[in-house]
Design an enzyme around this catalytic site. Structure first.
Site, PDB file in Angstrom:
ATOM      1  N   ASP A 142       0.864  -1.176   0.000  1.00 27.67           N
ATOM      2  CA  ASP A 142       0.000   0.000   0.000  1.00 27.67           C
ATOM      3  C   ASP A 142       0.900   1.226   0.000  1.00 27.67           C
ATOM      4  O   ASP A 142       1.941   1.241   0.672  1.00 27.67           O
ATOM      5  CB  ASP A 142      -0.897   0.015   1.244  1.00 27.67           C
ATOM      6  N   ASP A 192      -7.202  -1.496  -4.224  1.00 23.11           N
ATOM      7  CA  ASP A 192      -8.216  -1.094  -3.247  1.00 23.11           C
ATOM      8  C   ASP A 192      -9.207  -0.110  -3.862  1.00 23.11           C
ATOM      9  O   ASP A 192     -10.413  -0.181  -3.605  1.00 23.11           O
ATOM     10  CB  ASP A 192      -7.560  -0.455  -2.019  1.00 23.11           C
TER      11      ASP A 192
END
Length: 194
Positions: free
Chosen positions: A143, A157
């Site tokens: 991330d 995401d």
């Protein structure tokens, strides 16, 4: 056969108007294009983030609104379930199979786009869980995008969240995977049928 239909007063086109013989094309190409394109973008941006960003050293992209800040996430959103990476991997595999199963029947462009986004997001993070450190099936998701007061996320995401919104909208409108509305009347409007 044409003579038999003419004798009964039915045209050849009437033979294809029932819901069971829907002539709208399966939207597999649209689904696959969205899925592959966004999966490639997700994986390329993660490769870039791993090669470029340093953990604990965020960089401003759009002031303090959007920063680049790389982390390795073993869990789900908000880093929940960090000790259950293998569970998320198993759920991702099941979700991938499920989306592919439903995609076989998609005849509506909106559903093709939504499921393409969903499979790109789920499989993008699944690849991380399967192939990244610390090992197969328990890899940590990369991330690197950070908004204020929001968990750090990635392109996969974003795909999952946009897909969820589209699925809710399509379901609320009563549009089925095959493009019918409320499970009955065929959707014949130009924008919806495509």
């Amino acid at each position: 056969m044409h003579d038999m239909q003419a004798a009964r007063g039915a045209s050849l086109s009437d033979a294809h108007t029932g819901p069971e013989s829907d002539v709208r094309p399966v939207r597999w190409a649209e689904f696959a294009t969205v899925a592959v394109l966004l999966l490639v973008i997700d994986q390329l941006t993660k490769l870039w983030a791993v090669a470029t960003l340093v953990p604990g050293q965020p960089q401003e992209l759009i002031g303090s609104v959007l920063q680049l800040n790389i982390i390795r996430n073993p869990g789900a959103a908000f880093s929940t379930g960090t000790g259950y990476t293998w569970v998320f991997t198993t759920l991702s595999i099941a979700a991938t199979i499920g989306v592919l199963w439903f995609a076989r029947r998609v005849r509506h462009r909106g559903w093709a786009f939504a499921l393409g986004l969903l499979i790109a997001g789920v499989s993008g993070n699944l690849i991380d869980r399967l192939l990244r450190e610390p090992g197969f099936y328990v890899g940590h998701v990369v991330d690197f995008l950070q908004l204020p007061n929001w968990p750090i996320f990635n392109v996969a995401d974003m795909c999952i969240n946009v897909a969820a919104v589209l699925i809710v909208i399509l379901s609320f409108k009563g549009i089925g995977l095959d493009g019918t509305i409320d499970g009955g009347a065929a959707d014949v409007s130009e924008g919806e049928a495509k």
